[in-house]
Design an enzyme around this catalytic site. Structure first.
Site, PDB file in Angstrom:
ATOM      1  N   HIS A 150       0.805  -1.240   0.000  1.00 60.21           N
ATOM      2  CA  HIS A 150       0.000   0.000   0.000  1.00 60.21           C
ATOM      3  C   HIS A 150       0.827   1.274   0.000  1.00 60.21           C
ATOM      4  CE1 HIS A 150      -3.935  -1.936   0.892  1.00 60.21           C
ATOM      5  NE2 HIS A 150      -3.169  -2.826   1.496  1.00 60.21           N
ATOM      6  N   LYS A 171      -8.130  13.979   4.414  1.00 60.92           N
ATOM      7  CA  LYS A 171      -7.254  12.808   4.422  1.00 60.92           C
ATOM      8  C   LYS A 171      -6.190  13.040   5.478  1.00 60.92           C
ATOM      9  CE  LYS A 171      -6.520  13.605  -0.058  1.00 60.92           C
ATOM     10  NZ  LYS A 171      -6.754  12.306  -0.682  1.00 60.92           N
ATOM     11  N   ARG A 172      -5.393  11.994   5.774  1.00 61.57           N
ATOM     12  CA  ARG A 172      -4.297  12.197   6.710  1.00 61.57           C
ATOM     13  C   ARG A 172      -3.424  13.364   6.259  1.00 61.57           C
ATOM     14  NH1 ARG A 172      -3.523   8.312  10.913  1.00 61.57           N
ATOM     15  NH2 ARG A 172      -1.623   9.478  11.325  1.00 61.57           N
ATOM     16  N   LYS A 231       0.858  14.390   0.451  1.00 63.50           N
ATOM     17  CA  LYS A 231      -0.538  14.641   0.059  1.00 63.50           C
ATOM     18  C   LYS A 231      -0.774  16.127  -0.225  1.00 63.50           C
ATOM     19  CE  LYS A 231      -2.303  10.711   2.774  1.00 63.50           C
ATOM     20  NZ  LYS A 231      -2.995   9.834   1.804  1.00 63.50           N
ATOM     21  N   THR A 258      -8.596   6.492  -1.978  1.00 63.90           N
ATOM     22  CA  THR A 258      -9.935   5.909  -2.062  1.00 63.90           C
ATOM     23  C   THR A 258     -10.997   6.988  -1.842  1.00 63.90           C
ATOM     24  OG1 THR A 258      -9.536   5.148   0.199  1.00 63.90           O
ATOM     25  CG2 THR A 258      -9.483   3.489  -1.526  1.00 63.90           C
ATOM     26  N   LYS A 267     -14.821   7.980  -3.649  1.00 64.26           N
ATOM     27  CA  LYS A 267     -16.066   8.295  -2.930  1.00 64.26           C
ATOM     28  C   LYS A 267     -16.629   9.618  -3.426  1.00 64.26           C
ATOM     29  CE  LYS A 267     -14.036   5.878   0.943  1.00 64.26           C
ATOM     30  NZ  LYS A 267     -13.142   6.017   2.101  1.00 64.26           N
TER      31      LYS A 267
HETATM   32  C1  26V Z   1       2.001   2.393   7.683  1.00 60.10           C
HETATM   33  C2  26V Z   1       2.666   2.202   8.857  1.00 60.10           C
HETATM   34  C3  26V Z   1       4.124   2.303   8.851  1.00 60.10           C
HETATM   35  C4  26V Z   1       4.726   1.465   9.878  1.00 60.10           C
HETATM   36  C5  26V Z   1       4.068   1.450  11.213  1.00 60.10           C
HETATM   37  C6  26V Z   1       2.614   1.641  11.272  1.00 60.10           C
HETATM   38  C7  26V Z   1       1.950   1.918   9.998  1.00 60.10           C
HETATM   39  C8  26V Z   1       0.576   1.882   9.954  1.00 60.10           C
HETATM   40  C9  26V Z   1      -0.075   2.094   8.778  1.00 60.10           C
HETATM   41  C10 26V Z   1       0.632   2.332   7.661  1.00 60.10           C
HETATM   42  C11 26V Z   1      -0.182   2.485   6.436  1.00 60.10           C
HETATM   43  C12 26V Z   1       0.454   3.182   5.332  1.00 60.10           C
HETATM   44  C13 26V Z   1      -0.057   2.661   4.090  1.00 60.10           C
HETATM   45  C14 26V Z   1      -1.401   3.211   3.675  1.00 60.10           C
HETATM   46  O1  26V Z   1      -2.310   3.502   4.416  1.00 60.10           O
HETATM   47  N1  26V Z   1      -1.509   3.319   2.402  1.00 60.10           N
HETATM   48  C15 26V Z   1      -2.709   3.805   1.777  1.00 60.10           C
HETATM   49  O2  26V Z   1      -3.467   2.669   1.387  1.00 60.10           O
HETATM   50  C16 26V Z   1      -4.654   3.029   0.716  1.00 60.10           C
HETATM   51  C17 26V Z   1      -5.409   1.755   0.461  1.00 60.10           C
HETATM   52  O3  26V Z   1      -4.714   0.964  -0.446  1.00 60.10           O
HETATM   53  C18 26V Z   1      -4.336   3.798  -0.535  1.00 60.10           C
HETATM   54  O4  26V Z   1      -5.538   4.188  -1.152  1.00 60.10           O
HETATM   55  C19 26V Z   1      -3.509   5.029  -0.215  1.00 60.10           C
HETATM   56  O5  26V Z   1      -3.110   5.661  -1.403  1.00 60.10           O
HETATM   57  C20 26V Z   1      -2.287   4.630   0.589  1.00 60.10           C
HETATM   58  O6  26V Z   1      -1.583   5.769   1.033  1.00 60.10           O
END
Ligand code: 26V
Length: 845
Positions: free
Chosen positions: A386, A577-578, A583, A685, A689
């Site tokens: 992701h 968004k975050r 972003k 995503t 929406k």
């Molecule tokens: C990353 C990390 C890094 C390490 C520790 C904890 C932690 C927790 C969550 C994340 C998530 C980062 C990845 C993420 O959310 N990606 C997003 O995924 C969406 C669904 O596929 C996508 O639409 C977004 O573009 C993407 O940024």
């Protein structure tokens, strides 16, 4: 007969009195809900939960009690289908999907379950009959915020689609006591507050202590002065207690399960120690064990490397695999059948310890040989990536493995030994490749590259939008893609149209259903039938009327919940968004400063009034992201207090962005900002929406925006900015200062910010923004895209002035959004990765 039975018996005696009651009774019969009486009857439906569960007079029940009772009544209605779904799977023994994710951003369940169970008529009836304040009641449900953002929300949309498509699927996650922190804004700054969402209990979850599993650890951990300490070399055990939540498919036929694990000590209570007089000591172990699943890590931008997070990841994997293998063994004898009975999808690398854990089970417990175990492991597991951001790619220190799961480290080393043999064999003399491909990263501290582990140990690796999957293959893990090209594939994300259109936008979904029938709810491609209606003046007017209604509904809510007044006749321009540099909320804020400068210079400038909405959380340790929030709030304050502009532009930072806020704001929006630096947003995503809610996108050619433009035609979006290739190719010579020196509006905007115009009483606070944009090279190329962004937004204003053309474009967007249903995404996963078929639950079990 027990008391409840008596009452139910009496209630059932009453025949339906009105056609409405008849319909309700038919609905209830469909669900086989004998014990629930007619809504109008004494003590029936939700009131019986107030009386029998809460022992209170329904007339004096609080809103929270009414919410709980109502939810329990809805749960009553789905309970038998839930049992039947489980027993159908057990008797037919189909191949199941197991979706492992550290995050499930569920949001609220009551209204969603009512809608998916088709119970809205019943609820409307009950609300009327009982004179309930429905809006107040549903507000009592906390958002289950068990996720950071896109990745967690995607997992929740996938569960909805899998249940709707009658796929035998289980979601596995952790039951965090504290979800994503609650955000408040104090003097413009983000403040994090704990989200103890489960404190008052949750009506949807069912604890299943009889199905608990044991997890063996290579160490013991203790809480010392509030922080964790590990006692090396002293193995210990933990217990995982499953809490199940229903996942209601649309139509209510299939009710799948989301199983969340809570950690506990092996003995809930140490009686020996208690007997010896140490009461505190007796509960201490329990407290320590429970802390493991206490809190969700709220940082999705950096691999902060906290050991506790590693523990959590292993706990999820160990509990879920024990459960999966136990279920497999109950219904199958031959280990070789595992890949025919189980497809395990890893949501990012967070659960990638599943690779060594499954190997350990097959080798150490099932006593299979390595090759057979490896073959089964790879055929069973699949991995979704992701993010390409290097700082977010997981790499865990070898030392953590040594302490917690030494056996898994041995297994990883053996996998790596064989991998290196293969590299040497296939690419003789290419030592650089060995280093690049290795599961172990050398350096001051040895680390395990979790993405490499997931790719090598599974049969499928997918990205989440076409451009992202391509970049993953050609840049991030190029060497592995060269070794295993057939493993790599794309699965463009999607969102569930049930929550993100049907439920959140009654105005528009009613209009759509009137025009093309209900088929779109389960087959979003039906929306293409709306295309011709873009040319129908009557339909365009109806669309504009529905948008205006949704805007008024949002405006009323905003006023009553926070006292903030916005004008529904302005353009609602959103970025939600975050908060993250890539972003580029900062790019959005800069263009607002440009617009502000234009208005200051020329107060009579003809402008279409706009309200700019921002919402999003910053990771608590991400200082620049927090400063961007502060900047947006200061910008909002300055504009509000400037009589020359405040009737034309207004900035609103909405605190506490969560699923429920998105459900409110998206239907009310006109413009969606999807403006990441090209190559950095894997998919996005919320872009989808907005699209299906008739909101026009101003976006870069990044992630799924590219596919949205392909579907709708570029002329129906406002695309701008550098492409992935241009970003790549200009990196070496990009000079943000050039834009400052040569673009008067860019310069004026930055000068205004750095003159402390927006921070009069806090001089210098925005210096880190200056550093980011000018001194440190503007890594995310804000200034390169600012001019074309402003131009795109001018085109938006011009279009808004002709509502008919605007409506036509919006309708074309809606009609082209069919691809972005998560049903389509799940159909692709099911067919191309999992090889699973639907397993319908019979009408009458
Ligand atoms: C990353 C990390 C890094 C390490 C520790 C904890 C932690 C927790 C969550 C994340 C998530 C980062 C990845 C993420 O959310 N990606 C997003 O995924 C969406 C669904 O596929 C996508 O639409 C977004 O573009 C993407 O940024």
């Amino acid at each position: 007969m027990n008391t409840k039975g008596m009452i139910a018996h009496e209630v059932i005696q009453g025949a339906p009195r009105t056609p409405e009651e008849w319909r309700v009774s038919e609905l209830l019969k469909q669900y086989g809900c004998g014990p629930i009486g007619f809504v109008g009857s004494e003590n029936a439906f939700y009131e019986r939960h107030l009386v029998f569960d809460r022992i209170i007079n329904p007339r004096v029940a609080t809103a929270r009690e009414r919410f709980e009772a109502f939810s329990h009544s809805i749960r009553d209605i789905l309970a038998q289908r839930w049992v039947l779904t489980r027993s159908t799977y057990n008797s037919l023994n189909p191949k199941r999907v197991y979706y492992l994710s550290m995050e499930f951003l569920i949001g609220r369940s009551l209204t969603n379950n009512i809608a998916n169970l088709l119970l809205s008529p019943l609820v409307q009836h009950a609300v009327k009959e009982k004179g309930l304040d429905w809006l107040e009641l549903i507000e009592e449900e906390p958002d289950a915020g068990l996720g950071n953002g896109g990745l967690g929300r995607l997992a929740a949309c996938f569960l909805d689609s899998m249940a709707t498509m009658e796929l035998p699927a289980v979601g596995y996650g952790l039951r965090y006591e504290y979800g994503m922190f609650k955000q408040s804004i104090v003097n413009g700054w983000q403040k994090e507050n704990p989200d103890n969402w489960i404190r008052s209990g949750d009506p949807w979850e069912v604890a299943r202590p009889t199905e608990m599993v044991e997890v063996k650890l290579g160490c013991t951990f203790k809480l010392v002065a509030g922080s964790f300490q590990v006692l090396r070399g002293q193995p210990s055990n933990l217990i995982g207690i499953p809490f199940d939540r229903p996942v209601v498919g649309y139509g209510g036929k299939t009710i799948n399960t989301l199983r969340l694990w809570a950690a506990a000590a092996p003995d809930y209570f140490n009686f020996e120690e208690f007997g010896a007089g140490g009461f505190a000591g007796a509960v201490e172990e329990t407290l320590e064990a429970e802390s493991l699943t206490r809190v969700l890590y709220p940082d999705d931008s950096t691999m902060a490397g906290q050991g506790l997070r590693f523990f959590q990841e292993y706990f999820l994997v160990a509990c879920s695999l024990a459960d999966i293998v136990r279920r497999f063994r109950r219904f199958n004898k031959d280990w070789d059948e595992l890949p025919e009975k189980a497809a395990i999808q890893l949501n990012d690398t967070h659960p990638s310890l599943a690779v060594p854990e499954l190997m350990r089970i097959l080798v150490d417990e099932a006593h299979l040989g390595w090759d057979q175990a490896w073959d089964l492991t790879r055929k069973t597991l699949a991995y979704t990536n992701h993010t390409l951001l290097p700082e977010a790619l997981e790499k865990w220190p070898v030392e953590l493995f040594e302490i917690l799961i030494p056996r898994h480290l041995q297994i990883i080393y053996e996998i790596n030994r064989r991998l290196m043999d293969e590299v040497r064999h296939r690419f003789p003399g290419d030592e650089g490749r060995e280093t690049r491909v290795s599961l172990i990263e050398d350096g001051s501290q040895l680390k395990v590259r979790m993405a490499h582990l997931a790719i090598v140990g599974s049969h499928s690796t997918n990205g989440v939008a076409a451009v992202h999957s391509k970049l993953l293959r050609t840049t991030t893990v190029r060497d592995l893609a060269e070794m295993y090209p057939r493993r790599f594939n794309n699965k463009t994300n999607g969102v569930t149209p049930r929550r993100w259109l049907l439920l959140c936008n009654p105005e528009l979904s009613g209009l759509i259903t009137n025009a093309i029938g209900e088929g779109w709810i389960t087959d979003l491609n039906h929306l293409s039938r709306l295309k011709v209606l873009a040319d129908d003046a009557g339909f365009r007017d109806a669309f504009l009327a529905s948008k205006r209604e949704a805007k008024v509904r949002f405006t009323d809510w905003l006023r009553s919940s926070s006292g903030v007044n916005v004008d529904p006749d302005t353009i609602f321009d959103c970025q939600i968004k975050r908060i993250h540099e890539y972003k580029r909320q900062l790019l959005n804020a800069l263009r607002i400063v440009v617009v502000y400068n234009r208005l200051r210079e020329n107060p009579n400038l003809a402008t279409v009034p706009r309200t700019f909405f921002f919402a999003g959380k910053a990771a608590p340790a991400y200082r620049l992201a927090k400063l961007i929030i502060k900047f947006i709030n200061n910008l909002a304050g300055t504009i509000d207090s400037d009589p020359a502009v405040r009737d034309k532009i207004k900035v609103v930072f909405l605190p506490e962005y969560n699923v429920s806020l998105a459900e409110r704001l998206i239907p009310a929006s006109d413009v969606s900002n999807q403006i990441s630096t090209a190559g950095y947003e894997a998919s996005g995503t919320s872009n989808m929406k907005f699209m299906m809610n008739g909101v026009l996108t101003v976006g870069t050619r990044d992630g799924a925006n590219i596919e949205m433009a392909e579907e709708a035609g570029e002329e129906n979006l406002f695309m701008f900015g550098l492409t992935v290739e241009q970003v790549e190719n200009s990196r070496s010579w990009y000079n943000s200062h050039w834009h400052y020196d040569n673009e008067p509006e860019t310069r004026a905007a930055l000068d205004l910010i750095f003159s402390d115009y927006f921070s009069r009483n806090e001089p210098g606070i925005f210096t880190p923004i200056r550093d980011c944009l000018l001194t440190n090279g503007d890594h995310y190329m804000h200034l390169a895209d600012l001019t074309s962004y402003c131009q795109a937004q001018e085109a938006v204003s011009a279009l808004y002035a002709t509502p008919e053309t605007w409506a036509a474009k919006a309708i074309r967007n809606i009609s082209s959004s069919g691809k972005f249903s998560s049903d389509r995404t799940i159909a692709e996963y099911a067919g191309e990765i999992w090889n699973v078929q639907s397993c319908p639950v019979p009408e009458n079990g």
